[in-house]
Design a protein around this motif. Structure first.
Motif, mmCIF file in Angstrom:
data_model
loop_
_atom_site.group_PDB
_atom_site.id
_atom_site.type_symbol
_atom_site.label_atom_id
_atom_site.label_comp_id
_atom_site.label_asym_id
_atom_site.label_seq_id
_atom_site.Cartn_x
_atom_site.Cartn_y
_atom_site.Cartn_z
ATOM 1 N N LEU A 9 134.292 -26.128 41.692
ATOM 2 C CA LEU A 9 135.540 -26.792 41.299
ATOM 3 C C LEU A 9 136.544 -25.782 40.755
ATOM 4 C CD1 LEU A 9 134.315 -30.069 39.603
ATOM 5 C CD2 LEU A 9 135.539 -29.863 41.730
ATOM 6 N N THR A 12 138.229 -23.770 43.616
ATOM 7 C CA THR A 12 139.316 -24.452 44.322
ATOM 8 C C THR A 12 140.521 -24.628 43.409
ATOM 9 O OG1 THR A 12 138.022 -26.415 43.881
ATOM 10 C CG2 THR A 12 138.142 -25.720 46.146
ATOM 11 N N PHE A 13 140.263 -24.862 42.125
ATOM 12 C CA PHE A 13 141.384 -25.091 41.204
ATOM 13 C C PHE A 13 142.222 -23.828 41.060
ATOM 14 C CE2 PHE A 13 143.314 -25.972 37.032
ATOM 15 C CZ PHE A 13 143.850 -27.211 37.323
ATOM 16 N N TYR A 15 142.923 -21.678 43.237
ATOM 17 C CA TYR A 15 143.824 -21.479 44.373
ATOM 18 C C TYR A 15 145.070 -22.341 44.276
ATOM 19 C CZ TYR A 15 140.963 -18.310 46.997
ATOM 20 O OH TYR A 15 140.303 -17.196 47.405
ATOM 21 N N LEU A 16 145.011 -23.361 43.438
ATOM 22 C CA LEU A 16 146.167 -24.245 43.266
ATOM 23 C C LEU A 16 147.368 -23.463 42.758
ATOM 24 C CD1 LEU A 16 146.411 -27.247 43.738
ATOM 25 C CD2 LEU A 16 145.918 -27.634 41.357
ATOM 26 N N PHE A 17 147.118 -22.410 42.022
ATOM 27 C CA PHE A 17 148.218 -21.664 41.405
ATOM 28 C C PHE A 17 148.501 -20.351 42.126
ATOM 29 C CE2 PHE A 17 146.033 -24.161 38.188
ATOM 30 C CZ PHE A 17 147.065 -25.014 37.856
ATOM 31 N N ARG A 18 147.846 -20.123 43.226
ATOM 32 C CA ARG A 18 148.121 -18.890 43.978
ATOM 33 C C ARG A 18 149.186 -19.149 45.014
ATOM 34 N NH1 ARG A 18 142.383 -16.022 45.051
ATOM 35 N NH2 ARG A 18 141.766 -15.834 42.879
ATOM 36 N N LYS A 19 149.844 -18.084 45.390
ATOM 37 C CA LYS A 19 150.881 -18.216 46.411
ATOM 38 C C LYS A 19 150.198 -18.401 47.766
ATOM 39 C CE LYS A 19 154.799 -15.515 47.986
ATOM 40 N NZ LYS A 19 155.666 -16.576 48.398
ATOM 41 N N PRO A 20 150.580 -19.427 48.523
ATOM 42 C CA PRO A 20 149.938 -19.630 49.823
ATOM 43 C C PRO A 20 150.201 -18.450 50.756
ATOM 44 C CG PRO A 20 151.212 -21.550 49.189
ATOM 45 C CD PRO A 20 151.555 -20.472 48.233
ATOM 46 N N VAL A 21 149.235 -18.190 51.621
ATOM 47 C CA VAL A 21 149.378 -17.050 52.514
ATOM 48 C C VAL A 21 149.990 -17.447 53.852
ATOM 49 C CG1 VAL A 21 147.473 -15.761 51.533
ATOM 50 C CG2 VAL A 21 147.047 -17.363 53.368
ATOM 51 N N THR A 22 150.267 -18.733 54.014
ATOM 52 C CA THR A 22 150.747 -19.225 55.307
ATOM 53 C C THR A 22 152.063 -18.573 55.703
ATOM 54 O OG1 THR A 22 149.955 -21.296 54.419
ATOM 55 C CG2 THR A 22 150.955 -21.366 56.579
ATOM 56 N N GLN A 24 155.442 -19.062 57.724
ATOM 57 C CA GLN A 24 156.231 -20.188 58.227
ATOM 58 C C GLN A 24 156.727 -19.838 59.607
ATOM 59 O OE1 GLN A 24 156.951 -23.312 56.322
ATOM 60 N NE2 GLN A 24 154.964 -22.415 55.881
ATOM 61 N N TYR A 25 155.947 -20.222 60.633
ATOM 62 C CA TYR A 25 156.071 -19.597 61.938
ATOM 63 C C TYR A 25 157.478 -19.554 62.574
ATOM 64 C CZ TYR A 25 156.099 -19.272 66.921
ATOM 65 O OH TYR A 25 156.460 -18.985 68.191
ATOM 66 N N PRO A 26 158.139 -20.647 62.841
ATOM 67 C CA PRO A 26 159.379 -20.425 63.614
ATOM 68 C C PRO A 26 160.403 -19.581 62.860
ATOM 69 C CG PRO A 26 158.819 -22.743 63.521
ATOM 70 C CD PRO A 26 157.960 -22.051 62.531
ATOM 71 N N GLU A 27 160.394 -19.675 61.532
ATOM 72 C CA GLU A 27 161.348 -18.869 60.764
ATOM 73 C C GLU A 27 160.849 -17.439 60.584
ATOM 74 O OE1 GLU A 27 160.474 -21.981 58.700
ATOM 75 O OE2 GLU A 27 161.811 -22.974 60.099
ATOM 76 N N ARG B 37 147.244 -26.533 49.177
ATOM 77 C CA ARG B 37 147.361 -25.495 48.145
ATOM 78 C C ARG B 37 145.983 -24.966 47.755
ATOM 79 N NH1 ARG B 37 152.201 -24.188 45.861
ATOM 80 N NH2 ARG B 37 150.900 -22.500 45.106
ATOM 81 N N MET B 38 144.990 -25.865 47.700
ATOM 82 C CA MET B 38 143.652 -25.413 47.325
ATOM 83 C C MET B 38 143.029 -24.567 48.422
ATOM 84 S SD MET B 38 142.100 -28.619 45.319
ATOM 85 C CE MET B 38 142.515 -28.872 43.603
ATOM 86 N N ASN B 40 144.881 -22.432 50.143
ATOM 87 C CA ASN B 40 145.817 -21.319 50.325
ATOM 88 C C ASN B 40 146.818 -21.551 51.453
ATOM 89 O OD1 ASN B 40 146.483 -19.097 48.942
ATOM 90 N ND2 ASN B 40 144.768 -17.840 49.614
ATOM 91 N N ARG B 41 147.129 -22.812 51.732
ATOM 92 C CA ARG B 41 148.131 -23.120 52.750
ATOM 93 C C ARG B 41 149.321 -23.788 52.067
ATOM 94 N NH1 ARG B 41 146.678 -27.278 55.645
ATOM 95 N NH2 ARG B 41 144.801 -27.920 54.545
ATOM 96 N N ILE B 42 150.272 -24.264 52.862
ATOM 97 C CA ILE B 42 151.447 -24.906 52.291
ATOM 98 C C ILE B 42 151.402 -26.411 52.493
ATOM 99 C CG2 ILE B 42 153.943 -25.126 52.476
ATOM 100 C CD1 ILE B 42 154.022 -22.145 53.024
ATOM 101 N N ARG B 46 158.094 -30.055 56.555
ATOM 102 C CA ARG B 46 159.207 -30.066 57.498
ATOM 103 C C ARG B 46 160.113 -31.275 57.297
ATOM 104 N NH1 ARG B 46 159.889 -25.135 59.766
ATOM 105 N NH2 ARG B 46 157.999 -24.204 58.954
ATOM 106 N N TRP B 322 140.459 -33.150 44.517
ATOM 107 C CA TRP B 322 139.849 -31.881 44.117
ATOM 108 C C TRP B 322 138.410 -31.808 44.633
ATOM 109 C CZ3 TRP B 322 139.296 -30.589 38.195
ATOM 110 C CH2 TRP B 322 138.957 -29.245 38.049
ATOM 111 N N ALA B 325 138.304 -31.143 48.240
ATOM 112 C CA ALA B 325 138.576 -29.760 48.599
ATOM 113 C C ALA B 325 137.380 -28.868 48.323
ATOM 114 C CB ALA B 325 139.791 -29.253 47.831
ATOM 115 N N THR B 326 136.470 -29.327 47.457
ATOM 116 C CA THR B 326 135.405 -28.441 46.993
ATOM 117 C C THR B 326 134.074 -28.670 47.690
ATOM 118 O OG1 THR B 326 136.459 -28.499 44.841
ATOM 119 C CG2 THR B 326 134.256 -27.600 44.931
#
Lengths: 165, 403
Positions: A9, A12-13, A15-22, A24-27, B37-38, B40-42, B46, B322, B325-326
């Motif tokens: 738990l 996973t928690f 990662y809630l505060f990390r910047k996503p690595v995705t 943003q494809y078309p842009e 977010r959990m 690591n995506r957005i 859109r 949560w 996700a886990t």
């Protein structure tokens, strides 16, 4: 069991505060690797001449039979490419191409190169045939000197490779 | 009971239904965003945003549920050729109606109305808890007949499996709720909330709370017990043959039921709409009535209690996301083991603890809470320490020698 549960738990928690690595494809488009094999390009020499000499080795090497080359004799006064012949028609069927890169390997003049363009969708089957006009790069984008063996236009043409017996 | 009362009741029903469906739509968005977010995506970003100065976007993708609803309405509606047509069409309704009517007996707050009733509760009936349990178990009919009427073996197996799972966990769920009923000495939901004004049930009944949480997760076929959505084994479970809005209704059922079960959990174990200071005739209520006058004071108090209740429900819903996700999906035999061999005995132990504490310390909330809490924690610790971890891979015989 509780320990593992809490550990999961908390992971996973976190990662809630990390910047996503995705991306943003078309842009945002991520640059591909140097070895990436995308859409084909037909290259030119530095003086603007086509590198393709119409030998059709690429078509012979293509395992998916996607390439069509129709060679034609160069006009000695106004040659399209160094050497005897050039590709009058050069077509790639992108529905068949498997991006294996064998055409690149087979090409004696490095004319065909799989470049980094990867947005290749189309709406009609007819659009899948990429013609020479689409593949050939602009005349001022060429590079490299013409090798001496190809600069022998004044000599008598050697017989074609496939002789009609 | 005059006709205005009936009209008010109908309006309340409509508001509750619309509220539940809206909550469903935005809960899916919330879940997708949080899960993203959990991981690591957005997540969806859109459809719709509020532009902010500096090119920033607020509430990215808040129109996603609207877009999805529009898409679902325009999808082709196919009925399988040999399906039992009427049952097939009715099955999603059988599933979704119980999910919505759970909300009827939940006290969402305290706002006394002119007929000695509560504006924020549709029906304050004597057997409120019993009603909730009955209605949640009705949902299994939707799954079973959906699987049967599709005339597909995959759906049939999925339906059978879903009903087996839901029925298995019904017992533990009912027993966990029974503990609360025993302590409050009432089946009436408003009285259960009122009984928790001094001490929330989560303290004396920590064990019951855990059982309820696990069992309700399985009851609403939610991750990690979402075996009903078995893409690998059963193509898709009981809803394989359903498309367009009919599929969406099953989807809706799961989510409304999840939020409803979280609301029930908040009501039974987290004190419902109460909060330290917030109670009938409490400091806040008297202060508001004094400062704003009786009517406005009650209205403001009602809205505050509603927000408190929704916040508690939201916290539990976040926990559900949560967990999703886990924890990976359990195996079917593990699911059945947990339901019958762990949760059911635990629920019986829980009942014993509550009975003993309440008889041993009558009218002593603190003693009941203390003993109940300690006993619950000890039982939980013992049970969790008994679970064996799986064999290390190095000790597993992969190929048995035949000689």
């Amino acid at each position: 069991m509780i320990g593992a549960f809490v550990k999961g738990l908390s992971t996973t928690f976190k990662y809630l505060f990390r910047k996503p690595v995705t991306v943003q494809y078309p842009e945002v488009k991520r640059p591909v690797r140097e070895r990436f094999r995308g859409r084909h390009e037909l290259k030119r020499f530095e003086n603007g001449m086509e590198r393709c000499i119409g030998c059709a080795l690429c078509a012979a090497a293509c395992p998916a039979d996607a390439i069509l080359v129709v060679p034609a004799e160069n006009d000695p006064q106004k040659p399209n490419s160094p050497g005897e012949r050039y590709a009058a028609r050069y077509e790639i069927n992108m529905l068949r191409c498997i991006f294996c890169g064998y055409c690149e390997d087979a090409c004696p003049t490095n004319a065909i190169v799989l470049e980094h363009q990867y947005e290749l969708s189309f709406f009609e089957r007819g659009s899948s045939i990429y013609t020479k006009d689409m593949l050939l790069i602009p005349a001022d984008k060429g590079h490299g000197e013409i090798p001496p063996i190809l600069q022998q236009l004044d000599r008598r043409p050697s017989p074609p490779a496939q002789i009609d017996l | 009971m005059d006709w205005i009362y009936i009209i008010v009741l109908i309006v309340k029903c409509i508001i509750i239904t619309l509220g539940a469906t809206t909550i469903f739509a935005y809960f899916t968005l919330f879940e997708r965003k949080t899960l993203a977010r959990m991981q690591n995506r957005i997540g969806p970003n859109r459809a719709g945003y509020i532009p902010l100065p500096g090119g920033r976007k607020l509430l990215n993708g808040f129109l996603q549920p609207v877009a999805e609803a529009g898409k679902l309405f325009f999808k082709e509606d196919v009925v399988p050729l040999m399906a039992d047509k009427w049952v097939y069409i009715l099955a999603p309704a059988f599933a979704v109606i119980p999910a919505i009517i759970i909300w009827a007996t939940l006290p969402l707050g305290w706002w006394p109305g002119p007929w000695q009733d509560n504006w924020l509760q549709v029906a304050d009936i004597d057997v409120g808890v019993l009603y909730i349990l009955a209605v949640t178990s009705l949902g299994v009919y939707g799954l079973a007949i959906a699987g049967w009427s599709s005339n597909s073996k995959y759906s049939m197996l999925g339906g059978v499996r879903a009903s087996a799972q839901v029925i298995s966990y019904e017992l533990a769920l009912g027993l966990a709720v029974l503990g609360v009923v025993m302590q409050a000495q009432s089946f009436r939901t408003s009285e259960i909330v009122a009984a928790q004004q001094g001490m929330w049930n989560i303290i004396p009944q920590i064990l019951g709370f855990v059982i309820f949480l696990v069992a309700s997760t399985a009851e609403v076929v939610r991750s990690p017990f979402d075996l009903v959505e078995a893409e690998q084994e059963l193509v898709g479970g009981y809803n394989t043959e359903f498309g367009s809005m009919k599929f969406a209704l099953f989807f809706m059922t799961e989510y409304i039921k999840l939020v409803a079960m979280n609301a029930v959990c908040a009501m039974l174990f987290l004190g419902g709409w109460t909060f330290p200071g917030l109670e009938i005739g409490g400091v806040v209520a008297t202060g508001l009535n004094g400062a704003l006058g009786q009517m406005f004071g009650q209205a403001v108090f009602g809205i505050i209690t509603l927000v408190v209740f929704l916040l508690k429900t939201f916290a539990l819903s976040f926990f559900a996301v949560w967990i999703r996700a886990t924890i990976p999906r359990t195996r079917y035999d593990q699911l059945m083991d947990l339901g019958w061999k762990v949760l059911l005995p635990l629920a019986l132990v829980n009942i014993a603890i509550i009975a003993v504490t309440n008889v041993a310390f009558p009218d002593n909330t603190l003693a009941v809470a203390g003993v109940g809490f300690v006993a619950g924690i000890i039982v939980l610790a013992v049970v969790t320490s008994q679970t064996k971890s799986s064999k290390p891979k190095s000790q597993v015989t992969l190929v048995r020698k035949t000689s």
